[in-house]
Design an enzyme around this catalytic site. Sequence first.
Site, mmCIF file in Angstrom:
data_model
loop_
_atom_site.group_PDB
_atom_site.id
_atom_site.type_symbol
_atom_site.label_atom_id
_atom_site.label_comp_id
_atom_site.label_asym_id
_atom_site.label_seq_id
_atom_site.Cartn_x
_atom_site.Cartn_y
_atom_site.Cartn_z
ATOM 1 N N TYR A 205 0.850 -1.207 0.000
ATOM 2 C CA TYR A 205 0.000 0.000 0.000
ATOM 3 C C TYR A 205 0.881 1.250 0.000
ATOM 4 O O TYR A 205 0.732 2.131 -0.849
ATOM 5 C CB TYR A 205 -0.908 0.007 1.223
HETATM 6 N N1 LIG Z 1 -8.537 7.333 6.133
HETATM 7 C C1 LIG Z 1 -7.242 7.388 6.374
HETATM 8 O O1 LIG Z 1 -6.779 7.198 7.523
HETATM 9 C C2 LIG Z 1 -6.261 7.714 5.261
HETATM 10 C C3 LIG Z 1 -4.947 8.032 5.606
HETATM 11 C C4 LIG Z 1 -4.023 8.289 4.578
HETATM 12 C C5 LIG Z 1 -4.430 8.296 3.253
HETATM 13 N N2 LIG Z 1 -5.710 8.003 2.965
HETATM 14 C C6 LIG Z 1 -6.099 8.054 1.542
HETATM 15 O O2 LIG Z 1 -7.185 8.957 1.416
HETATM 16 C C7 LIG Z 1 -8.040 8.548 0.336
HETATM 17 C C8 LIG Z 1 -9.460 8.388 0.844
HETATM 18 O O3 LIG Z 1 -9.403 7.394 1.844
HETATM 19 P P1 LIG Z 1 -10.708 6.976 2.702
HETATM 20 O O4 LIG Z 1 -10.228 6.757 4.080
HETATM 21 O O5 LIG Z 1 -11.812 7.907 2.439
HETATM 22 O O6 LIG Z 1 -11.006 5.542 2.065
HETATM 23 P P2 LIG Z 1 -12.363 4.942 1.466
HETATM 24 O O7 LIG Z 1 -12.029 3.550 1.087
HETATM 25 O O8 LIG Z 1 -13.481 5.203 2.379
HETATM 26 O O9 LIG Z 1 -12.580 5.833 0.147
HETATM 27 C C9 LIG Z 1 -12.045 5.480 -1.110
HETATM 28 C C10 LIG Z 1 -13.211 5.437 -2.101
HETATM 29 O O10 LIG Z 1 -12.682 5.231 -3.405
HETATM 30 C C11 LIG Z 1 -13.480 4.284 -4.073
HETATM 31 N N3 LIG Z 1 -12.608 3.619 -5.039
HETATM 32 C C12 LIG Z 1 -11.585 2.770 -4.774
HETATM 33 N N4 LIG Z 1 -11.014 2.371 -5.928
HETATM 34 C C13 LIG Z 1 -11.679 3.008 -6.934
HETATM 35 C C14 LIG Z 1 -11.557 3.012 -8.341
HETATM 36 N N5 LIG Z 1 -10.636 2.258 -8.955
HETATM 37 N N6 LIG Z 1 -12.405 3.780 -9.057
HETATM 38 C C15 LIG Z 1 -13.362 4.530 -8.439
HETATM 39 N N7 LIG Z 1 -13.533 4.560 -7.101
HETATM 40 C C16 LIG Z 1 -12.690 3.804 -6.371
HETATM 41 C C17 LIG Z 1 -14.015 3.347 -2.993
HETATM 42 O O11 LIG Z 1 -15.240 2.739 -3.376
HETATM 43 C C18 LIG Z 1 -14.192 4.291 -1.809
HETATM 44 O O12 LIG Z 1 -15.508 4.770 -1.703
HETATM 45 C C19 LIG Z 1 -7.412 7.255 -0.192
HETATM 46 O O13 LIG Z 1 -6.565 7.596 -1.290
HETATM 47 C C20 LIG Z 1 -6.560 6.763 0.978
HETATM 48 O O14 LIG Z 1 -5.473 5.972 0.532
HETATM 49 C C21 LIG Z 1 -6.649 7.709 3.912
HETATM 50 O O1 LIG Z 2 -1.960 7.166 7.965
HETATM 51 C C1 LIG Z 2 -2.092 6.503 6.948
HETATM 52 O O2 LIG Z 2 -1.549 6.775 5.865
HETATM 53 C C2 LIG Z 2 -2.937 5.225 6.998
HETATM 54 O O3 LIG Z 2 -3.760 5.274 8.164
HETATM 55 C C3 LIG Z 2 -4.576 4.120 8.323
HETATM 56 O O4 LIG Z 2 -3.704 3.013 8.511
HETATM 57 P P1 LIG Z 2 -3.320 2.641 10.053
HETATM 58 O O5 LIG Z 2 -2.644 3.773 10.717
HETATM 59 O O6 LIG Z 2 -2.648 1.334 10.043
HETATM 60 O O7 LIG Z 2 -4.769 2.555 10.704
HETATM 61 P P2 LIG Z 2 -5.501 1.305 11.411
HETATM 62 O O8 LIG Z 2 -5.590 0.180 10.483
HETATM 63 O O9 LIG Z 2 -6.744 1.865 11.954
HETATM 64 O O10 LIG Z 2 -4.496 0.908 12.608
HETATM 65 C C4 LIG Z 2 -4.292 1.869 13.635
HETATM 66 C C5 LIG Z 2 -3.336 1.275 14.628
HETATM 67 O O11 LIG Z 2 -3.971 0.175 15.283
HETATM 68 C C6 LIG Z 2 -3.133 -0.978 15.237
HETATM 69 N N1 LIG Z 2 -4.000 -2.156 15.214
HETATM 70 C C7 LIG Z 2 -4.743 -2.431 14.119
HETATM 71 C C8 LIG Z 2 -5.571 -3.513 14.097
HETATM 72 C C9 LIG Z 2 -5.646 -4.352 15.238
HETATM 73 O O12 LIG Z 2 -6.393 -5.353 15.277
HETATM 74 N N2 LIG Z 2 -4.893 -4.038 16.334
HETATM 75 C C10 LIG Z 2 -4.063 -2.959 16.347
HETATM 76 O O13 LIG Z 2 -3.385 -2.696 17.344
HETATM 77 C C11 LIG Z 2 -2.292 -0.794 14.004
HETATM 78 O O14 LIG Z 2 -1.059 -1.494 14.097
HETATM 79 C C12 LIG Z 2 -2.065 0.711 13.984
HETATM 80 O O15 LIG Z 2 -0.964 1.033 14.815
HETATM 81 C C13 LIG Z 2 -5.463 3.856 7.122
HETATM 82 O O16 LIG Z 2 -6.115 2.603 7.249
HETATM 83 C C14 LIG Z 2 -4.660 3.852 5.835
HETATM 84 O O17 LIG Z 2 -5.566 3.847 4.717
HETATM 85 C C15 LIG Z 2 -3.820 5.109 5.775
HETATM 86 O O18 LIG Z 2 -3.074 5.203 4.596
#
Ligand SMILES: NC(=O)c1ccc[n+]([C@@H]2O[C@H](COP(=O)([O-])OP(=O)(O)OC[C@H]3O[C@@H](n4cnc5c(N)ncnc54)[C@H](O)[C@@H]3O)[C@@H](O)[C@H]2O)c1
Ligand SMILES: O=C(O)[C@H]1O[C@H](OP(=O)(O)OP(=O)(O)OC[C@H]2O[C@@H](n3ccc(=O)[nH]c3=O)[C@H](O)[C@@H]2O)[C@H](O)[C@@H](O)[C@@H]1O
Length: 371
Positions: A185
């Site tokens: 990822y």
């Molecule tokens: N939520 C977080 O903690 C976090 C942190 C860092 C980065 N991001 C990034 O932010 C963006 C939004 O994340 P989110 O948390 O809202 O995730 P999310 O999965 O809720 O939103 C992503 C959306 O994109 C759509 N999608 C996925 N692939 C697609 C495709 N090929 N064509 C059209 N639609 C598609 C999915 O159906 C979904 O609704 C993503 O790029 C994610 O990697 C999220």
């Molecule tokens: O900051 C980001 O870029 C990423 O943040 C999140 O990823 P993550 O921080 O791993 O979020 P969670 O999956 O919610 O995990 C949060 C924390 O909980 C921990 N965890 C997760 C799952 C679990 O069962 N137990 C546990 O301790 C993970 O190791 C992590 O430290 C989002 O899921 C990613 O899409 C995003 O890109």
Amino acid sequence: MGKQWKEKLGILGTPPAGYARVAKSARRSSPSSLAVLVTGAAGFVGTHASLALKRRGDGVLGLDNFNRYYDPSLKRARHRVLERAGVFVVEGDVNDAALLRKLFDVVPFSHVLHLAAQAGVRYAMQNPASYVHSNVGGFVTLLEACKSANPQPALVWASSSSVYGLNSKVPFSEKDRTDQPASLYAATKKAGEEIAHSYNHIHGLSITALRFFTVYGPWGRPDMAYFFFTKDILKGKLITIFQSPDCGTVARDFTYIDDIVKGCLAALDTAKKSTGSGGKKKGPAQFRVFNLGNTSPVPVSELVAILEKLLKVKAKKKVLPMPANGDVKFTHANISLAHRDLGYRPATDLETGLRKFVKWYLDFYSKKSSW
Ligand SMILES: NC(=O)c1ccc[n+]([C@@H]2O[C@H](COP(=O)([O-])OP(=O)(O)OC[C@H]3O[C@@H](n4cnc5c(N)ncnc54)[C@H](O)[C@@H]3O)[C@@H](O)[C@H]2O)c1
Ligand SMILES: O=C(O)[C@H]1O[C@H](OP(=O)(O)OP(=O)(O)OC[C@H]2O[C@@H](n3ccc(=O)[nH]c3=O)[C@H](O)[C@@H]2O)[C@H](O)[C@@H](O)[C@@H]1O
């Protein structure tokens, strides 16, 4: 709406009833407002960002493939909220070059907010192809549509704190190394940053990457720990708290959704025009990368303690060594660049943000059918 619009929209495959909705959705409240294509609009961040843009008078058209990575009914429920706010979401894939061409033909977007992606760090171990499809193939297809559009939009897109990978220098600054991704990822997000740079250099696309740090809040993602911990604590199910190999706590710079959305809108508002419209590049284009975090990493054990307090339920928990699943031990953002250039100031601490999430969670799942 003019005949030309109908002819153009017809090619979208949008039924006549949809014409007015697309036109209304993309209409700006003033010439100075933005016209934004939001990809991933039915997603967690996409829904909040689309609502914020629409409510301030920007034209917004959404695109989402409503995939089944997590419960599509949650995406449909978000979609209904968007429709009620006047945001139309086209159901389609960012890999569909013909669809993208049609969208850009129908609406002269000034900006693209690209949020569509296969998110989730650990799922890459099960379905690597999904990350290549959406995060690499999908991004290149979108970049191709942007560079061919006239006018070319300015692009703001979601990268990730995960690009810092095994970096041990904290807090993470944008200039720190990002060549040690710990997951596929993270590698696809890093690849996106490099690919974006080539489109900026060759085609004059104005591009801003936003490295979000573990975003949480109402309408969030069921695959993320804060969300399924809440569900499991309420059901009395066991939750697992990962511990790093050196028995240190695992921590995240948890960032509340409203702060992230403010960062997205500030990036859109400060994006300079692309310089390659009409195929002829007129000078270098803006290229920016910003951390959007909260500057205060919190141990996962503390997240659980806050949830127990808010839910008034003691969690059944066990501590296990962090599996080799692509997770990193901690994230910690230096946000001084975003503060300087975007006026970014996160305002929500974890307990306050989780209180808002828990309120939404209990309300939503108590009356899910009515959404
Ligand atoms: N939520 C977080 O903690 C976090 C942190 C860092 C980065 N991001 C990034 O932010 C963006 C939004 O994340 P989110 O948390 O809202 O995730 P999310 O999965 O809720 O939103 C992503 C959306 O994109 C759509 N999608 C996925 N692939 C697609 C495709 N090929 N064509 C059209 N639609 C598609 C999915 O159906 C979904 O609704 C993503 O790029 C994610 O990697 C999220
Ligand atoms: O900051 C980001 O870029 C990423 O943040 C999140 O990823 P993550 O921080 O791993 O979020 P969670 O999956 O919610 O995990 C949060 C924390 O909980 C921990 N965890 C997760 C799952 C679990 O069962 N137990 C546990 O301790 C993970 O190791 C992590 O430290 C989002 O899921 C990613 O899409 C995003 O890109």
